[in-house]
Scaffold this active site. Structure first.
Site, PDB file in Angstrom:
ATOM      1  N   LYS A   9       0.960  -1.567   0.220  1.00 14.35           N
ATOM      2  CA  LYS A   9      -0.027  -0.124   0.205  1.00 14.35           C
ATOM      3  C   LYS A   9       0.848   0.836  -0.047  1.00 14.35           C
ATOM      4  O   LYS A   9       1.892   1.119   0.244  1.00 14.35           O
ATOM      5  CB  LYS A   9      -0.661   0.278   1.367  1.00 14.35           C
ATOM      6  CG  LYS A   9      -1.615  -1.255   1.314  1.00 14.35           C
ATOM      7  CD  LYS A   9      -3.146  -1.021   2.365  1.00 14.35           C
ATOM      8  CE  LYS A   9      -4.373  -2.194   2.539  1.00 14.35           C
ATOM      9  NZ  LYS A   9      -4.493  -2.137   3.435  1.00 14.35           N
ATOM     10  N   TYR A  49     -12.366  -2.768  -3.283  1.00 14.71           N
ATOM     11  CA  TYR A  49     -13.093  -2.358  -1.821  1.00 14.71           C
ATOM     12  C   TYR A  49     -14.648  -2.664  -1.269  1.00 14.71           C
ATOM     13  O   TYR A  49     -15.268  -2.142  -0.414  1.00 14.71           O
ATOM     14  CB  TYR A  49     -13.110  -0.886  -0.950  1.00 14.71           C
ATOM     15  CG  TYR A  49     -11.008  -1.605  -0.233  1.00 14.71           C
ATOM     16  CD1 TYR A  49     -10.785  -2.203   0.228  1.00 14.71           C
ATOM     17  CD2 TYR A  49     -10.321  -0.234  -0.921  1.00 14.71           C
ATOM     18  CE1 TYR A  49      -9.497  -2.521   0.961  1.00 14.71           C
ATOM     19  CE2 TYR A  49      -9.306  -0.966   0.210  1.00 14.71           C
ATOM     20  CZ  TYR A  49      -8.860  -1.644   0.454  1.00 14.71           C
ATOM     21  OH  TYR A  49      -7.259  -1.693   0.912  1.00 14.71           O
ATOM     22  N   ASN A 112      -1.746  -0.121   7.593  1.00 10.79           N
ATOM     23  CA  ASN A 112      -2.068  -1.411   7.649  1.00 10.79           C
ATOM     24  C   ASN A 112      -0.597  -1.959   6.380  1.00 10.79           C
ATOM     25  O   ASN A 112      -1.080  -2.886   6.597  1.00 10.79           O
ATOM     26  CB  ASN A 112      -2.332  -2.302   8.579  1.00 10.79           C
ATOM     27  CG  ASN A 112      -3.890  -2.370   7.351  1.00 10.79           C
ATOM     28  OD1 ASN A 112      -3.547  -1.829   6.029  1.00 10.79           O
ATOM     29  ND2 ASN A 112      -4.893  -3.113   8.122  1.00 10.79           N
ATOM     30  N   HIS A 115      -2.474  -5.320   1.686  1.00  5.72           N
ATOM     31  CA  HIS A 115      -3.209  -6.448   1.386  1.00  5.72           C
ATOM     32  C   HIS A 115      -2.853  -7.826   1.365  1.00  5.72           C
ATOM     33  O   HIS A 115      -2.142  -7.613   0.347  1.00  5.72           O
ATOM     34  CB  HIS A 115      -4.101  -5.727   0.555  1.00  5.72           C
ATOM     35  CG  HIS A 115      -5.253  -5.813  -0.079  1.00  5.72           C
ATOM     36  ND1 HIS A 115      -6.294  -6.667   0.482  1.00  5.72           N
ATOM     37  CD2 HIS A 115      -5.059  -7.475  -1.308  1.00  5.72           C
ATOM     38  CE1 HIS A 115      -6.979  -7.324  -0.272  1.00  5.72           C
ATOM     39  NE2 HIS A 115      -5.955  -7.861  -1.178  1.00  5.72           N
ATOM     40  N   GLU A 126      -9.328 -11.119  -7.599  1.00  4.48           N
ATOM     41  CA  GLU A 126      -8.906  -9.795  -7.148  1.00  4.48           C
ATOM     42  C   GLU A 126      -7.398 -10.024  -8.836  1.00  4.48           C
ATOM     43  O   GLU A 126      -6.465  -8.604  -8.930  1.00  4.48           O
ATOM     44  CB  GLU A 126      -7.346  -9.636  -5.402  1.00  4.48           C
ATOM     45  CG  GLU A 126      -8.911  -9.479  -4.464  1.00  4.48           C
ATOM     46  CD  GLU A 126      -9.209  -9.454  -3.312  1.00  4.48           C
ATOM     47  OE1 GLU A 126      -7.948  -9.682  -3.018  1.00  4.48           O
ATOM     48  OE2 GLU A 126     -10.234  -9.153  -2.492  1.00  4.48           O
TER      49      GLU A 126
END
Ligand code: DAT
Ligand code: MG
Length: 149
Positions: A9, A49, A112, A115, A126
């Site tokens: 990320k 998402y 965080n 993913h 995905e």
């Protein structure tokens, strides 16, 4: 063979943690079949998402993932989904075990770092959302027999 989509990320890329995070998945034994640096569009972020669309944090999630470039990686391996999520650690970094990526490098749920797909089906979906089939490489590593029984 299971497939999982890993996203390094924006915070991780900005903090120079791309190599450290990739190293952990490689060391775990997962095989890289696709990898690229991209700027995620709002459209792709909302698709990725979509299951969180009604949650109060949806807007900040989309802003975060589109805020700066990410590195997306498609990994393949036996038990790739569960193995990668174990390497990543719990969603909330303060609950993530030491030794996991989030447990070692993160403090907050909205930062965080990484993913990983959460089911075999979502792994396939995905990877297909982020990679054209022509960007994926089907190959055998010489080490595969020493990692996959
Ligand atoms: P994970 O990324 O561990 O698969 P998830 O799919 O449940 O977690 O949620 C996707 C992301 O949404 C997660 O990485 C961080 C954010 N998120 C989840 N729950 C949240 C919450 N209660 N408050 C704020 N952000 C949250
Ligand atoms: Mg998830």
């Amino acid at each position: 063979m299971e497939r999982t989509l890993i996203i390094i990320k924006p915070d991780a890329v900005q903090r120079g943690l791309t190599g450290e995070i990739l190293r952990r998945f490689e060391a775990r034994g997962l095989r890289i079949i696709g990898m690229k640096l991209i700027q995620v569009s709002r459209e792709l972020a909302e698709k990725h998402y979509d299951i969180h669309r009604e949650r109060p944090f949806f807007g900040s999630l989309v802003s975060y993932i589109t805020s700066s470039p990410v590195v997306v990686i498609a990994l393949e391996g036996t038990n790739a989904i569960e193995a990668a999520r174990g390497t990543i650690g719990a969603t909330n970094p303060t609950k993530a075990a030491a030794g996991t990526i989030r447990g070692d490098f993160a403090l907050e749920i909205g930062r965080n770092l990484v993913h990983g797909s959460d089911s075999v089906e979502n792994g396939q979906i995905e990877v297909a959302n982020f990679f054209d089939e022509s960007e994926l490489v089907s190959w055998q590593r010489n080490t595969d027999p020493w990692i996959f029984e």
